[in-house]
Write a protein that holds these residues in place. Structure first.
Motif, short mmCIF file in Angstrom:
data_model
loop_
_atom_site.label_atom_id
_atom_site.label_comp_id
_atom_site.label_asym_id
_atom_site.label_seq_id
_atom_site.Cartn_x
_atom_site.Cartn_y
_atom_site.Cartn_z
N UNK A 44 0.85 -1.19 0.00
CA UNK A 44 0.00 0.00 0.00
C UNK A 44 0.89 1.23 0.00
N UNK A 45 0.42 2.30 -0.64
CA UNK A 45 1.16 3.56 -0.65
C UNK A 45 0.98 4.28 0.67
N UNK A 46 2.09 4.75 1.21
CA UNK A 46 2.07 5.56 2.42
C UNK A 46 1.49 6.92 2.06
N UNK A 47 0.55 7.41 2.85
CA UNK A 47 -0.10 8.70 2.55
C UNK A 47 0.81 9.88 2.84
N UNK A 48 1.81 9.70 3.70
CA UNK A 48 2.69 10.82 4.05
C UNK A 48 3.94 10.87 3.19
N UNK A 49 4.44 9.71 2.75
CA UNK A 49 5.72 9.69 2.03
C UNK A 49 5.63 9.16 0.62
N UNK A 50 4.55 8.55 0.23
CA UNK A 50 4.33 7.93 -1.08
C UNK A 50 5.18 6.68 -1.30
N UNK A 51 5.86 6.18 -0.27
CA UNK A 51 6.57 4.90 -0.39
C UNK A 51 5.56 3.78 -0.23
N UNK A 52 5.90 2.60 -0.72
CA UNK A 52 5.01 1.45 -0.59
C UNK A 52 5.55 0.48 0.44
N UNK A 53 4.64 -0.10 1.21
CA UNK A 53 5.00 -1.13 2.18
C UNK A 53 3.74 -1.88 2.59
N UNK A 96 -3.05 3.10 10.19
CA UNK A 96 -4.30 3.63 9.64
C UNK A 96 -4.33 3.32 8.15
N UNK A 97 -5.50 2.97 7.64
CA UNK A 97 -5.66 2.75 6.21
C UNK A 97 -6.86 3.57 5.75
N UNK A 98 -6.59 4.53 4.87
CA UNK A 98 -7.64 5.39 4.34
C UNK A 98 -8.35 4.75 3.17
N UNK A 99 -9.66 4.93 3.11
CA UNK A 99 -10.48 4.34 2.05
C UNK A 99 -11.59 5.33 1.70
N UNK A 100 -12.24 5.12 0.56
CA UNK A 100 -13.40 5.90 0.13
C UNK A 100 -13.09 7.39 -0.06
N UNK A 101 -11.90 7.68 -0.55
CA UNK A 101 -11.55 9.06 -0.82
C UNK A 101 -10.31 9.12 -1.69
N UNK A 102 -10.10 10.27 -2.31
CA UNK A 102 -8.90 10.45 -3.11
C UNK A 102 -7.69 10.57 -2.19
N UNK A 103 -6.52 10.46 -2.77
CA UNK A 103 -5.30 10.57 -1.96
C UNK A 103 -5.25 11.93 -1.27
N UNK A 104 -5.61 13.00 -1.96
CA UNK A 104 -5.57 14.34 -1.35
C UNK A 104 -6.59 14.47 -0.22
N UNK A 118 1.63 5.14 11.33
CA UNK A 118 1.75 4.95 9.88
C UNK A 118 0.38 4.99 9.22
N UNK A 119 0.31 5.61 8.05
CA UNK A 119 -0.97 5.73 7.36
C UNK A 119 -0.80 5.35 5.90
N UNK A 120 -1.68 4.51 5.43
CA UNK A 120 -1.63 3.97 4.07
C UNK A 120 -2.93 4.28 3.35
N UNK A 121 -2.89 4.16 2.03
CA UNK A 121 -4.10 4.29 1.22
C UNK A 121 -4.49 2.90 0.74
N UNK A 122 -5.73 2.51 0.98
CA UNK A 122 -6.17 1.17 0.60
C UNK A 122 -6.29 1.04 -0.92
#
Length: 175
Positions: A44-53, A96-104, A118-122
Motif C-alpha cells: 500500500x502507498x504511504x499517505x505521508x511519504x508515497x513509499x510502498x509497504x 491507519x488505512x484510508x479508504x473511500x476518498x482520493x489521496x488528497x 503509519x498511514x496507508x491508502x487502501x
C-alpha cells in the motif's frame, strides 16, 4: 443507573466477543486453512511519504483502523489509538488505512491523527483480502504474517481497545 449498568454490560460483552474471536482466530490460523483472510505482501502507498509497504509489522501484532474522509467516529477512535501507541507501541503496531476518498482527501484527514501512526491508502485488493469494509471505522487485528485474526465494524470503545491491546501484548500494556 440502570442505563449505565446496561451500557457497561454491552461494552463488556462486545469486548468478550472480540477477544473470543481473537483466540479462536489464533487457533484457526495455526491450522492454516485456505479460506482465511490475509493481506500478506499486499503493498500500500504511504499517505505521508508515497513509499510502498505492507500494513502490518513482521515482529508484533497490528491493530489496523480503516478510516474515510469526514468520519467523526474515525477521529474519536484515532485519538484512542494515539494514546495506546504511547503506552503499547513497543509491543503492538498500529496503522491507519484510508479508504473511500482520493489521496488528497485522505491526506487532509491525517491532520486529525497522530503523525506517529503509519498511514496507508487502501486499494481494492487489500479491501477484498481483508474481508471488505461496510462501515467506518473498521478495526482489524493482524498477526505478524498479515493474517486477519479479528475484525470489528464501527467505533470500538477505549475500554475494548485497551483490553485488546493488553491481550495482544501478553499483558505488557497497562490497563
Amino acid at each position: 443507573m440502570v442505563v449505565s449498568f446496561m451500557l457497561a454490560l454491552k461494552v463488556s460483552f462486545n469486548c468478550l466477543v472480540l477477544l473470543a474471536t481473537l483466540v479462536v482466530s489464533n487457533t484457526a490460523s495455526a491450522e492454516s486453512n485456505s479460506t482465511e483472510l490475509s493481506v500478506a505482501q499486499i503493498q500500500l502507498k504511504d499517505l505521508r511519504t508515497s513509499q510502498s509497504s505492507v500494513s502490518y509489522h513482521a515482529e508484533k501484532p497490528t491493530v489496523l483502523m480503516y478510516f474515510q474522509p469526514d468520519c467523526s467516529w474515525c477521529k474519536k477512535q484515532g485519538k484512542i489509538i494515539t494514546e495506546l501507541l504511547g503506552e503499547c507501541g513497543n509491543s503492538v503496531h498500529f496503522t491507519l488505512v484510508g479508504d473511500k476518498g482520493s489521496k488528497s482527501q485522505l491526506k487532509r484527514e491525517l491532520r486529525h491523527f497522530s503523525a506517529d501512526i503509519p498511514s496507508k491508502q487502501s486499494n481494492k485488493m487489500f479491501v477484498r483480502k481483508s474481508g471488505g469494509v461496510k462501515g467506518f471505522p473498521t478495526t482489524l487485528v493482524l498477526d505478524t504474517q498479515g493474517h486477519v485474526l479479528a475484525k470489528r465494524r464501527g467505533f470500538t470503545s477505549e475500554a475494548m481497545l485497551r483490553k485488546l491491546t493488553n491481550e495482544l501484548s501478553a499483558g505488557e500494556c497497562s490497563l
